[in-house]
Design a protein around this motif. Structure first.
Motif, PDB file in Angstrom:
ATOM      1  N   LEU A   1      95.054  38.490  31.753  1.00  0.00           N
ATOM      2  CA  LEU A   1      96.420  38.593  32.266  1.00  0.00           C
ATOM      3  C   LEU A   1      97.263  37.379  31.932  1.00  0.00           C
ATOM      4  O   LEU A   1      98.387  37.253  32.417  1.00  0.00           O
ATOM      5  CB  LEU A   1      96.395  38.801  33.782  1.00  0.00           C
ATOM      6  CG  LEU A   1      96.054  40.219  34.247  1.00  0.00           C
ATOM      7  CD1 LEU A   1      95.569  40.222  35.671  1.00  0.00           C
ATOM      8  CD2 LEU A   1      97.255  41.130  34.080  1.00  0.00           C
TER       9      LEU A   1
ATOM     10  N   ASP B   1      99.846  39.126  26.875  1.00  0.00           N
ATOM     11  CA  ASP B   1      98.464  39.139  27.346  1.00  0.00           C
ATOM     12  C   ASP B   1      97.773  40.385  26.795  1.00  0.00           C
ATOM     13  O   ASP B   1      98.283  41.030  25.882  1.00  0.00           O
ATOM     14  CB  ASP B   1      98.416  39.067  28.878  1.00  0.00           C
ATOM     15  CG  ASP B   1      99.247  40.166  29.539  1.00  0.00           C
ATOM     16  OD1 ASP B   1      99.329  41.278  28.962  1.00  0.00           O
ATOM     17  OD2 ASP B   1      99.808  39.934  30.620  1.00  0.00           O
ATOM     18  N   GLU B   2      96.637  40.747  27.380  1.00  0.00           N
ATOM     19  CA  GLU B   2      95.831  41.839  26.815  1.00  0.00           C
ATOM     20  C   GLU B   2      96.042  43.185  27.512  1.00  0.00           C
ATOM     21  O   GLU B   2      95.311  44.138  27.233  1.00  0.00           O
ATOM     22  CB  GLU B   2      94.349  41.455  26.893  1.00  0.00           C
ATOM     23  CG  GLU B   2      93.975  40.228  26.087  1.00  0.00           C
ATOM     24  CD  GLU B   2      92.496  39.914  26.158  1.00  0.00           C
ATOM     25  OE1 GLU B   2      91.697  40.873  26.247  1.00  0.00           O
ATOM     26  OE2 GLU B   2      92.126  38.731  26.138  1.00  0.00           O
ATOM     27  N   ILE B   3      97.019  43.284  28.382  1.00  0.00           N
ATOM     28  CA  ILE B   3      97.221  44.522  29.150  1.00  0.00           C
ATOM     29  C   ILE B   3      98.113  45.486  28.387  1.00  0.00           C
ATOM     30  O   ILE B   3      99.194  45.117  27.901  1.00  0.00           O
ATOM     31  CB  ILE B   3      97.820  44.215  30.531  1.00  0.00           C
ATOM     32  CG1 ILE B   3      96.978  43.171  31.257  1.00  0.00           C
ATOM     33  CG2 ILE B   3      97.927  45.488  31.351  1.00  0.00           C
ATOM     34  CD1 ILE B   3      95.529  43.548  31.454  1.00  0.00           C
ATOM     35  N   TRP B   4      97.666  46.730  28.310  1.00  0.00           N
ATOM     36  CA  TRP B   4      98.421  47.807  27.644  1.00  0.00           C
ATOM     37  C   TRP B   4      99.120  48.626  28.720  1.00  0.00           C
ATOM     38  O   TRP B   4      98.479  49.199  29.584  1.00  0.00           O
ATOM     39  CB  TRP B   4      97.463  48.672  26.829  1.00  0.00           C
ATOM     40  CG  TRP B   4      98.124  49.785  26.072  1.00  0.00           C
ATOM     41  CD1 TRP B   4      98.219  51.085  26.445  1.00  0.00           C
ATOM     42  CD2 TRP B   4      98.778  49.687  24.803  1.00  0.00           C
ATOM     43  NE1 TRP B   4      98.895  51.816  25.499  1.00  0.00           N
ATOM     44  CE2 TRP B   4      99.247  50.976  24.479  1.00  0.00           C
ATOM     45  CE3 TRP B   4      99.014  48.643  23.913  1.00  0.00           C
ATOM     46  CZ2 TRP B   4      99.940  51.251  23.293  1.00  0.00           C
ATOM     47  CZ3 TRP B   4      99.699  48.916  22.733  1.00  0.00           C
ATOM     48  CH2 TRP B   4     100.151  50.202  22.430  1.00  0.00           C
ATOM     49  N   GLU B   5     100.455  48.691  28.636  1.00  0.00           N
ATOM     50  CA  GLU B   5     101.235  49.350  29.691  1.00  0.00           C
ATOM     51  C   GLU B   5     101.472  50.839  29.453  1.00  0.00           C
ATOM     52  O   GLU B   5     102.038  51.509  30.316  1.00  0.00           O
ATOM     53  CB  GLU B   5     102.582  48.646  29.851  1.00  0.00           C
ATOM     54  CG  GLU B   5     102.464  47.223  30.388  1.00  0.00           C
ATOM     55  CD  GLU B   5     103.818  46.561  30.541  1.00  0.00           C
ATOM     56  OE1 GLU B   5     104.805  47.081  29.962  1.00  0.00           O
ATOM     57  OE2 GLU B   5     103.907  45.524  31.231  1.00  0.00           O
TER      58      GLU B   5
ATOM     59  N   VAL C   1      93.314  46.271  37.015  1.00  0.00           N
ATOM     60  CA  VAL C   1      93.343  46.586  35.586  1.00  0.00           C
ATOM     61  C   VAL C   1      91.924  46.948  35.141  1.00  0.00           C
ATOM     62  O   VAL C   1      90.943  46.461  35.715  1.00  0.00           O
ATOM     63  CB  VAL C   1      93.892  45.406  34.763  1.00  0.00           C
ATOM     64  CG1 VAL C   1      95.353  45.168  35.091  1.00  0.00           C
ATOM     65  CG2 VAL C   1      93.089  44.129  35.008  1.00  0.00           C
TER      66      VAL C   1
ATOM     67  N   TRP D   1      92.583  47.425  27.683  1.00  0.00           N
ATOM     68  CA  TRP D   1      92.829  47.156  29.105  1.00  0.00           C
ATOM     69  C   TRP D   1      94.083  47.899  29.545  1.00  0.00           C
ATOM     70  O   TRP D   1      95.157  47.709  28.978  1.00  0.00           O
ATOM     71  CB  TRP D   1      93.014  45.654  29.340  1.00  0.00           C
ATOM     72  CG  TRP D   1      91.739  44.871  29.284  1.00  0.00           C
ATOM     73  CD1 TRP D   1      91.243  44.184  28.218  1.00  0.00           C
ATOM     74  CD2 TRP D   1      90.795  44.704  30.349  1.00  0.00           C
ATOM     75  NE1 TRP D   1      90.041  43.597  28.543  1.00  0.00           N
ATOM     76  CE2 TRP D   1      89.745  43.898  29.849  1.00  0.00           C
ATOM     77  CE3 TRP D   1      90.729  45.156  31.664  1.00  0.00           C
ATOM     78  CZ2 TRP D   1      88.648  43.532  30.626  1.00  0.00           C
ATOM     79  CZ3 TRP D   1      89.635  44.787  32.442  1.00  0.00           C
ATOM     80  CH2 TRP D   1      88.608  43.986  31.938  1.00  0.00           C
TER      81      TRP D   1
ATOM     82  N   THR E   1      96.349  49.596  33.119  1.00  0.00           N
ATOM     83  CA  THR E   1      96.627  49.349  34.534  1.00  0.00           C
ATOM     84  C   THR E   1      96.205  50.537  35.396  1.00  0.00           C
ATOM     85  O   THR E   1      95.852  51.611  34.891  1.00  0.00           O
ATOM     86  CB  THR E   1      98.117  49.084  34.753  1.00  0.00           C
ATOM     87  OG1 THR E   1      98.831  50.285  34.432  1.00  0.00           O
ATOM     88  CG2 THR E   1      98.611  47.942  33.880  1.00  0.00           C
TER      89      THR E   1
ATOM     90  N   ASP F   1      99.700  40.951  37.370  1.00  0.00           N
ATOM     91  CA  ASP F   1      99.059  42.254  37.544  1.00  0.00           C
ATOM     92  C   ASP F   1     100.021  43.239  38.186  1.00  0.00           C
ATOM     93  O   ASP F   1     100.104  44.406  37.786  1.00  0.00           O
ATOM     94  CB  ASP F   1      97.781  42.117  38.375  1.00  0.00           C
ATOM     95  CG  ASP F   1      97.991  41.349  39.674  1.00  0.00           C
ATOM     96  OD1 ASP F   1      98.961  40.570  39.775  1.00  0.00           O
ATOM     97  OD2 ASP F   1      97.176  41.510  40.604  1.00  0.00           O
TER      98      ASP F   1
ATOM     99  N   HIS G   1     102.695  44.407  35.496  1.00  0.00           N
ATOM    100  CA  HIS G   1     102.186  45.431  34.585  1.00  0.00           C
ATOM    101  C   HIS G   1     102.004  46.770  35.306  1.00  0.00           C
ATOM    102  O   HIS G   1     102.294  47.830  34.744  1.00  0.00           O
ATOM    103  CB  HIS G   1     100.855  44.986  33.992  1.00  0.00           C
ATOM    104  CG  HIS G   1     100.980  43.916  32.947  1.00  0.00           C
ATOM    105  ND1 HIS G   1     101.756  44.058  31.821  1.00  0.00           N
ATOM    106  CD2 HIS G   1     100.421  42.681  32.861  1.00  0.00           C
ATOM    107  CE1 HIS G   1     101.667  42.967  31.076  1.00  0.00           C
ATOM    108  NE2 HIS G   1     100.861  42.118  31.687  1.00  0.00           N
TER     109      HIS G   1
ATOM    110  N   SER H   1     103.921  50.184  34.359  1.00  0.00           N
ATOM    111  CA  SER H   1     103.128  51.341  33.961  1.00  0.00           C
ATOM    112  C   SER H   1     103.381  52.538  34.863  1.00  0.00           C
ATOM    113  O   SER H   1     103.317  53.687  34.409  1.00  0.00           O
ATOM    114  CB  SER H   1     101.639  50.981  33.968  1.00  0.00           C
ATOM    115  OG  SER H   1     101.339  50.016  32.994  1.00  0.00           O
TER     116      SER H   1
END
Length: 550
Positions: A289, A298-302, A356, A384, A386, A472, A475, A479
């Motif tokens: 995150l 960061d590594e989060i895909w929304e 996540v 990754w 959410t 967090d 995201h 999402s």
């Protein structure tokens, strides 16, 4: 003497910082004194979320640190005095009160000699707070069932439960429903004697004003009860801005837009008064995150939709581009983790938690008529996502829809969650938005829009919002907005409309009688027309062309 005071101030600024006890002791001292975060925050001139941060991993600096240290020192001394008085042992230490100050000695935490009134002011605040502490059983999370309903602190209508000194509805839906109910007659209306039978005492009728009166109903409430409710904060800010700029709408709007972030945080604190859940505002965050570079991601895909239908049905069609109102405002109702995220691997999804998740998404075989629920992604393999994206995939893989296989969950970072964490905040913004639309008040409308949109965009790694650090949450809320748009596309498809395009959070293009599917208007549950255009090839024209070529 003024010259010496100035020198003392300079010396205080370069001296050693006030020592603070450990994080656990800070909270123990406050809770033992039966003080809420809001009470401490008011005394020190900060927000309750800032106090929460000081108890979960962040230290204050400068003058406010000295004040906070003095407050904690005063609370520890009071407990020591109380213990010594009861046992007759005379003067003692903080450790004698049963609390380890975390300083490595038996004495209470030391506070440097700071010139001026800052420390003395904090000491006075500590005395006031300690003297106004609620009785045992009325702490931050205490719940009390009321024999006679009292006005809810948010909506003003009767509530049967008091939490942390505030009468309120425990269910946000109940609070929302009562707001819509017609208000009672004004208190100035003459009483009707025939309503009370002779010889029978009159029953106590709870006051049901349209807003809380602001008058205290006990020491714990008097210490930090505001004279106005959440909705009043918005209207009062708009009135003040217009007055300051002598009715200049553009200047007032510009001023309000600049204040949108701190005002949103103040509104959030107001709606969190007496809340059932304790939120960590600055928790430990896993590396996934955190941004890799200052301008990176960061590594989060929304799962942002960016989809256009490849082929339209034969013929020319009128396409309507629909605008989804208040997308981020509606997305505030989502499952948010309350505390610090905890790692797990190889476990099935727990609907009581949120966060996540590292998943391998299922194959999507309906790209011709509906966008992929995870958005347009070129790289195969795990990613990754959410909570809203995972829940959407699980829902679509269930027996009701059966549109895909369930996703494979590899790892998760989650915490206990609730869907109603920001519900009162959302309702206050929604009500202000609805009122502004009804009254043609564009100043308030732009102000409210800036409050919720900037609130979402700055709760991550941002220099504009230091009160809340929850990437967090950012995201997850985004999402949720994408998930809401995708579900509208599915509804349109199921109702016989042809979905042509889905973009971002608020743009859906369809062919067909959309008014039979979606209500039209400016409310958050309605849609409005953004554009209309013609697309496709006329069937007869296409057939004729083929004949000539043959």
């Amino acid at each position: 003497m003024s010259g010496f005071d100035a020198i003392d101030s300079l010396l205080a600024g370069v001296g050693p910082e006030a020592e603070l006890p450990s994080l656990q002791v800070r909270r123990e001292l406050r809770e033992r004194a039966r003080l809420s975060k809001a009470q401490v925050a008011r005394a020190l001139g900060v927000s309750p979320s800032t106090v929460a941060g000081w108890e979960s991993g962040r230290d204050p600096v400068g003058e406010v640190r000295a004040k906070y240290a003095y407050l904690l020192d005063g609370l520890a001394a009071k407990f020591t005095t109380g213990t010594d008085t009861a046992t007759g042992t005379g003067a003692g230490t903080a450790s004698g009160a049963g609390i380890d100050t975390g300083t490595g000695t038996d004495a209470a935490p030391a506070v440097p000699s700071v010139a001026g009134s800052a420390v003395r002011q904090a000491g006075a605040a500590a005395e006031v707070l300690a003297s106004s502490a609620p009785a045992p059983g009325e702490g931050d999370e205490a719940e009390e069932v009321l024999a006679v309903p009292e006005p809810c602190v948010l909506c003003g209508y009767p509530a049967g439960t008091r939490v942390a000194g505030f009468a309120q509805h425990l269910d946000a839906a109940d609070c929302q429903a009562t707001v819509a109910a017609p208000p009672a007659q004004p208190a100035t209306a003459p009483a009707r004697p025939e309503a009370v039978p002779v010889g029978k005492p009159a029953s106590r009728t709870p006051r049901t004003s349209a807003r809380p009166s602001g008058r205290s109903q006990g020491l714990s409430r008097r210490a930090f009860q505001e004279p106005s409710g959440p909705a009043d904060l918005i209207s009062e800010a708009v009135k003040a801005a217009l007055a300051e700029h002598h009715g200049d709408v553009e200047a007032a709007t510009a001023m309000l837009l600049k204040r949108a972030i701190p005002d949103a945080m103040r509104l959030l604190d107001e709606t969190r008064k007496g809340a059932r859940y304790d939120v960590i505002a600055h928790p430990w965050i896993p590396d996934i995150l955190k941004k890799r570079t200052s301008r990176g991601a960061d590594e989060i895909w929304e799962a942002r939709p960016k989809w256009t239908r490849h082929e339209l049905p034969p013929g020319r069609h009128e396409v309507t581009a629909l605008d989804i109102n208040g997308a981020y405002l509606s997305a505030l109702k989502t499952h948010l983790p309350l505390g610090q995220l905890e790692h797990s691997a190889g476990l099935p999804h727990d609907r009581r938690r949120a966060g996540v998740h590292l998943i391998t998404p299922p194959v999507w075989e309906h790209e011709a008529v509906l966008p992929n629920p995870i958005g347009q992604r070129d790289e195969p393999g795990p990613l990754w996502v959410t909570e809203p994206t995972l829940r959407l995939l699980l829902r679509l893989s269930g027996p009701k829809y059966g549109l895909c296989a369930p996703p494979e969950i590899h790892e998760s970072y989650t915490s206990g969650a609730t869907e109603n964490l920001l519900e009162k905040f959302r309702i206050a913004l929604k009500d202000a938005r609805d009122t502004a639309i009804a009254e043609g008040d564009e100043v308030t409308l732009e102000y409210v829009k800036a409050m919720y949109s900037k609130f979402v965009s700055t709760m991550g790694e941002s220099n504009y919002n230091r009160e809340l650090y929850r990437p967090d949450w950012m995201h997850i809320i985004r999402s949720q907005a994408f998930s809401n748009l995708w579900l509208k596309a599915l509804k349109a498809h199921d109702e016989g409309l042809t979905v042509v395009r889905a973009m971002g959070t608020d743009e859906l293009h369809v062919i067909g009688d959309w008014r039979g599917v979606f209500p039209e208007g400016r409310g958050v549950t309605e849609v409005k027309v953004k554009d209309t255009y013609t697309a496709g090839i006329d069937a007869t024209e296409h057939t004729g062309t083929e004949g000539e070529e043959g």
